[in-house]
Design a protein around this motif. Structure first.
Motif, PDB file in Angstrom:
ATOM      1  N   ALA A   1       0.812  -1.218   0.000  1.00  0.00           N
ATOM      2  CA  ALA A   1       0.000   0.000   0.000  1.00  0.00           C
ATOM      3  C   ALA A   1       0.842   1.263   0.000  1.00  0.00           C
ATOM      4  O   ALA A   1       0.317   2.357  -0.226  1.00  0.00           O
ATOM      5  CB  ALA A   1      -0.942   0.008   1.208  1.00  0.00           C
ATOM      6  N   ARG A   2       2.164   1.131   0.259  1.00  0.00           N
ATOM      7  CA  ARG A   2       3.008   2.317   0.280  1.00  0.00           C
ATOM      8  C   ARG A   2       3.948   2.382  -0.916  1.00  0.00           C
ATOM      9  O   ARG A   2       4.805   3.258  -0.998  1.00  0.00           O
ATOM     10  CB  ARG A   2       3.813   2.403   1.577  1.00  0.00           C
ATOM     11  N   ILE A   3       3.758   1.484  -1.883  1.00  0.00           N
ATOM     12  CA  ILE A   3       4.639   1.441  -3.043  1.00  0.00           C
ATOM     13  C   ILE A   3       3.813   1.609  -4.319  1.00  0.00           C
ATOM     14  O   ILE A   3       2.692   1.111  -4.411  1.00  0.00           O
ATOM     15  CB  ILE A   3       5.428   0.112  -3.075  1.00  0.00           C
ATOM     16  N   THR A   4       4.367   2.294  -5.293  1.00  0.00           N
ATOM     17  CA  THR A   4       3.695   2.507  -6.579  1.00  0.00           C
ATOM     18  C   THR A   4       4.634   2.121  -7.712  1.00  0.00           C
ATOM     19  O   THR A   4       5.842   1.943  -7.511  1.00  0.00           O
ATOM     20  CB  THR A   4       3.284   3.984  -6.758  1.00  0.00           C
ATOM     21  N   PHE A   5       4.066   1.996  -8.907  1.00  0.00           N
ATOM     22  CA  PHE A   5       4.887   1.700 -10.078  1.00  0.00           C
ATOM     23  C   PHE A   5       5.931   2.794 -10.309  1.00  0.00           C
ATOM     24  O   PHE A   5       7.010   2.534 -10.839  1.00  0.00           O
ATOM     25  CB  PHE A   5       4.014   1.549 -11.322  1.00  0.00           C
ATOM     26  N   GLU A   6       5.582   4.002  -9.915  1.00  0.00           N
ATOM     27  CA  GLU A   6       6.533   5.105 -10.086  1.00  0.00           C
ATOM     28  C   GLU A   6       7.794   4.861  -9.261  1.00  0.00           C
ATOM     29  O   GLU A   6       8.919   5.080  -9.726  1.00  0.00           O
ATOM     30  CB  GLU A   6       5.882   6.421  -9.669  1.00  0.00           C
ATOM     31  N   LYS A   7       7.597   4.381  -8.013  1.00  0.00           N
ATOM     32  CA  LYS A   7       8.745   4.077  -7.170  1.00  0.00           C
ATOM     33  C   LYS A   7       9.533   2.896  -7.724  1.00  0.00           C
ATOM     34  O   LYS A   7      10.766   2.886  -7.708  1.00  0.00           O
ATOM     35  CB  LYS A   7       8.283   3.764  -5.744  1.00  0.00           C
ATOM     36  N   ILE A   8       8.806   1.874  -8.211  1.00  0.00           N
ATOM     37  CA  ILE A   8       9.473   0.697  -8.764  1.00  0.00           C
ATOM     38  C   ILE A   8      10.261   1.072 -10.013  1.00  0.00           C
ATOM     39  O   ILE A   8      11.408   0.649 -10.202  1.00  0.00           O
ATOM     40  CB  ILE A   8       8.437  -0.401  -9.090  1.00  0.00           C
ATOM     41  N   GLY A   9       9.650   1.900 -10.877  1.00  0.00           N
ATOM     42  CA  GLY A   9      10.331   2.323 -12.089  1.00  0.00           C
ATOM     43  C   GLY A   9      11.598   3.096 -11.800  1.00  0.00           C
ATOM     44  O   GLY A   9      12.566   3.043 -12.575  1.00  0.00           O
TER      45      GLY A   9
ATOM     46  N   ALA B   1       1.568  -7.420  -4.444  1.00  0.00           N
ATOM     47  CA  ALA B   1       1.447  -6.978  -5.841  1.00  0.00           C
ATOM     48  C   ALA B   1       0.098  -6.316  -6.097  1.00  0.00           C
ATOM     49  O   ALA B   1       0.014  -5.292  -6.785  1.00  0.00           O
ATOM     50  CB  ALA B   1       1.641  -8.163  -6.777  1.00  0.00           C
ATOM     51  N   ALA B   2      -0.973  -6.890  -5.528  1.00  0.00           N
ATOM     52  CA  ALA B   2      -2.310  -6.327  -5.742  1.00  0.00           C
ATOM     53  C   ALA B   2      -2.420  -4.925  -5.158  1.00  0.00           C
ATOM     54  O   ALA B   2      -3.012  -4.019  -5.767  1.00  0.00           O
ATOM     55  CB  ALA B   2      -3.365  -7.245  -5.119  1.00  0.00           C
ATOM     56  N   LEU B   3      -1.833  -4.723  -3.979  1.00  0.00           N
ATOM     57  CA  LEU B   3      -1.883  -3.405  -3.359  1.00  0.00           C
ATOM     58  C   LEU B   3      -1.025  -2.396  -4.112  1.00  0.00           C
ATOM     59  O   LEU B   3      -1.377  -1.211  -4.195  1.00  0.00           O
ATOM     60  CB  LEU B   3      -1.440  -3.495  -1.893  1.00  0.00           C
ATOM     61  N   VAL B   4       0.114  -2.855  -4.647  1.00  0.00           N
ATOM     62  CA  VAL B   4       0.948  -1.963  -5.457  1.00  0.00           C
ATOM     63  C   VAL B   4       0.167  -1.481  -6.674  1.00  0.00           C
ATOM     64  O   VAL B   4       0.169  -0.291  -7.010  1.00  0.00           O
ATOM     65  CB  VAL B   4       2.246  -2.668  -5.894  1.00  0.00           C
ATOM     66  N   VAL B   5      -0.533  -2.409  -7.339  1.00  0.00           N
ATOM     67  CA  VAL B   5      -1.330  -2.048  -8.516  1.00  0.00           C
ATOM     68  C   VAL B   5      -2.437  -1.076  -8.120  1.00  0.00           C
ATOM     69  O   VAL B   5      -2.644  -0.037  -8.766  1.00  0.00           O
ATOM     70  CB  VAL B   5      -1.936  -3.305  -9.175  1.00  0.00           C
ATOM     71  N   ALA B   6      -3.167  -1.407  -7.045  1.00  0.00           N
ATOM     72  CA  ALA B   6      -4.273  -0.550  -6.604  1.00  0.00           C
ATOM     73  C   ALA B   6      -3.777   0.836  -6.209  1.00  0.00           C
ATOM     74  O   ALA B   6      -4.403   1.855  -6.544  1.00  0.00           O
ATOM     75  CB  ALA B   6      -4.999  -1.204  -5.429  1.00  0.00           C
ATOM     76  N   ASN B   7      -2.648   0.882  -5.514  1.00  0.00           N
ATOM     77  CA  ASN B   7      -2.103   2.169  -5.093  1.00  0.00           C
ATOM     78  C   ASN B   7      -1.601   2.977  -6.287  1.00  0.00           C
ATOM     79  O   ASN B   7      -1.726   4.207  -6.315  1.00  0.00           O
ATOM     80  CB  ASN B   7      -0.969   1.945  -4.103  1.00  0.00           C
ATOM     81  N   SER B   8      -1.077   2.301  -7.285  1.00  0.00           N
ATOM     82  CA  SER B   8      -0.525   2.981  -8.457  1.00  0.00           C
ATOM     83  C   SER B   8      -1.616   3.635  -9.300  1.00  0.00           C
ATOM     84  O   SER B   8      -1.380   4.672  -9.925  1.00  0.00           O
ATOM     85  CB  SER B   8       0.274   2.000  -9.313  1.00  0.00           C
ATOM     86  N   VAL B   9      -2.803   3.028  -9.341  1.00  0.00           N
ATOM     87  CA  VAL B   9      -3.894   3.585 -10.159  1.00  0.00           C
ATOM     88  C   VAL B   9      -4.816   4.489  -9.341  1.00  0.00           C
ATOM     89  O   VAL B   9      -5.854   4.928  -9.832  1.00  0.00           O
ATOM     90  CB  VAL B   9      -4.713   2.444 -10.812  1.00  0.00           C
TER      91      VAL B   9
END
Length: 334
Positions: free
Chosen positions: A85-93, A262-270
Motif C-alpha cells: 500500500a506504500r509502493i507505486t509503479f513510479e517508485k518501482i520504475g 502486488a495487488a496493493l501496489v497495482v491498486a495504489n498505483s492507479v
C-alpha cells in the motif's frame, strides 16, 4: 511455503485461545521496543529483535510456542503484504532494470555455488542445493519448500533443520551488520535498500534491516526481496525436475503475501486506495512487522547453529559470504 490466508480461515475460537499467550507476549515486547525506540532514538526493529532474543526461553513453553510461531510467520507475511500500500509503479520504475538483473544473476549463481561448496566440504549435493536455495531466495521458507522435493535421504530432515537454524541465525547477524557495512561503503539509502534486499536471507530481517536505515531503504529492500521470493516456485520446480522426483510439487505456488503485495501496489498505483486508507494500512503493516520481529527474536538461538558441525557451518557461511561479495561486485548495476 505456508501462506497467511489459509491460516486466517482457521482462526476458530479454540485456535485463537491457543495462539493468544504467544501473540500477546510478542505484542508486549513490540510495545516495549517502540517505547525504547521513541525515547532513545535507536531502530525499533533492533530493539524488538534483541528484546525477543532475551525471552528465547519462552519459545520452549508449550503455552506460548504456537502463538510465537504464528506471529513470526503469519503476521510477518501479512505485514509484508500490506507494505504494498506504500509502493507505486513510479517508485518501482525509479529502481531501474539493474536490481532485477542483480536478483536473477545472484540467485542462479548462489545456488550453483552451494553445489560447489557441498562438494568441496564433502557434503551430499542435496545439502548444497538446500542451503544454496535457502540463501539465494528466502531463508527458512525456501529451505522447507526445497526440502519437500529433494530425494528422500536419511539425512534430509537433519540437513533441513540445520539449514533453517543457520539461515535464521545468519540473517539475524546480517540484519545488524549489513546496514553498518553498506553505509560505511558510501551507499545512499536506495542503494542500501537494494543491497539489503539482495543479500539477507529471510524476509523478516530484510524488513528489519531496511527500515532501520530509512523508509526509502525499507521500501526498496522489501521490493527487491520480494523479487527473490517470487522466484521460489520456479526454483523449486526446477530442482524437482533435476532430482526426478514428483512428490511435493503439488504445493508449489506463488506465496499469498506476494500476491497481496502486488495487488496493493497495482491498486495504489492507479489511485484506487485513498491516501487515508493507504496511511492506515501502512501503520498496521508497521505494527505487524514489529510484532513479528519480536516473535522471531524469541525463536532465535544462535548457539544451536554452532552445535551442528563445522562442515555444515562452513558450507552455509561460505554461500552467505559469496552472495554478499557477488552483490557488492554487481553493485554497479543498481
Amino acid at each position: 511455503m505456508s501462506t497467511f490466508l489459509p491460516a486466517i480461515r482457521l482462526l476458530q475460537p479454540d485456535r485463537l485461545k491457543g495462539l493468544a499467550p504467544g501473540v500477546m507476549l510478542a505484542v508486549l515486547i513490540a510495545l516495549a521496543a517502540t517505547f525504547l525506540s521513541e525515547h532513545y532514538g535507536a531502530p525499533v526493529m533492533l530493539f524488538a529483535l534483541l528484546l525477543g532474543m532475551a525471552f528465547h526461553f519462552l519459545w520452549d513453553e508449550p503455552r506460548c510456542a504456537a502463538g510465537i510461531d504464528f506471529a513470526s510467520k503469519t503476521l510477518l507475511r501479512l505485514g509484508v503484504g500490506l507494505l504494498g500500500a506504500r509502493i507505486t509503479f513510479e517508485k518501482i520504475g525509479a529502481l531501474g532494470f539493474g536490481p532485477i538483473l542483480l536478483v536473477l544473476v545472484s540467485v542462479t549463481a548462489t545456488i550453483g555455488f552451494g553445489l560447489l561448496m557441498a562438494r568441496l566440504f564433502r557434503r551430499h549435493w542435496t545439502f548444497g542445493m538446500l542451503t544454496g536455495g535457502a540463501v539465494a531466495i528466502c531463508g527458512a521458507s525456501a529451505a522447507l519448500a526445497i526440502s519437500a522435493v529433494l530425494p528422500n535421504r536419511p539425512e534430509r530432515e537433519k540437513d533441513t533443520l540445520f539449514t533453517v537454524i543457520a539461515v535464521t541465525g545468519l540473517s539475524t547477524i546480517a540484519m545488524i551488520a549489513y546496514p553498518i557495512l553498506f553505509t560505511a561503503l558510501g551507499f545512499d539509502d536506495r542503494e542500501i535498500g537494494v543491497m539489503i534486499g539482495a543479500t539477507i536471507h529471510d524476509v523478516a530481517q530484510v524488513v528489519g534491516a531496511g527500515y532501520a536505515v530509512s523508509e526509502e531503504a525499507g521500501d526498496t529492500a522489501t521490493f527487491v526481496k520480494l523479487l527473490r521470493v517470487a522466484l521460489l516456485p520456479v526454483v523449486v520446480i526446477s530442482i524437482m525436475l533435476f532430482a526426478r522426483r514428483g512428490e511435493g510439487a503439488k504445493g508449489v505456488s506463488l506465496p499469498s503475501f506476494v500476491v497481496l503485495f502486488a495487488a496493493l501496489v497495482v491498486a495504489n498505483s492507479v489511485g484506487a486506495i485513498p491516501a487515508v486508507a493507504a496511511a492506515a494500512l501502512s501503520e498496521i503493516s508497521r505494527w505487524l512487522l514489529v510484532v513479528a520481529i519480536s516473535a522471531l527474536g524469541m525463536k532465535t538461538a544462535l548457539k544451536e547453529m554452532f552445535a551442528l558441525g563445522a562442515g555444515h557451518i562452513n558450507v552455509v557461511v561460505s554461500i552467505t559470504l559469496f552472495l554478499m561479495a557477488l552483490a557488492l561486485g554487481l553493485s554497479v548495476l543498481v
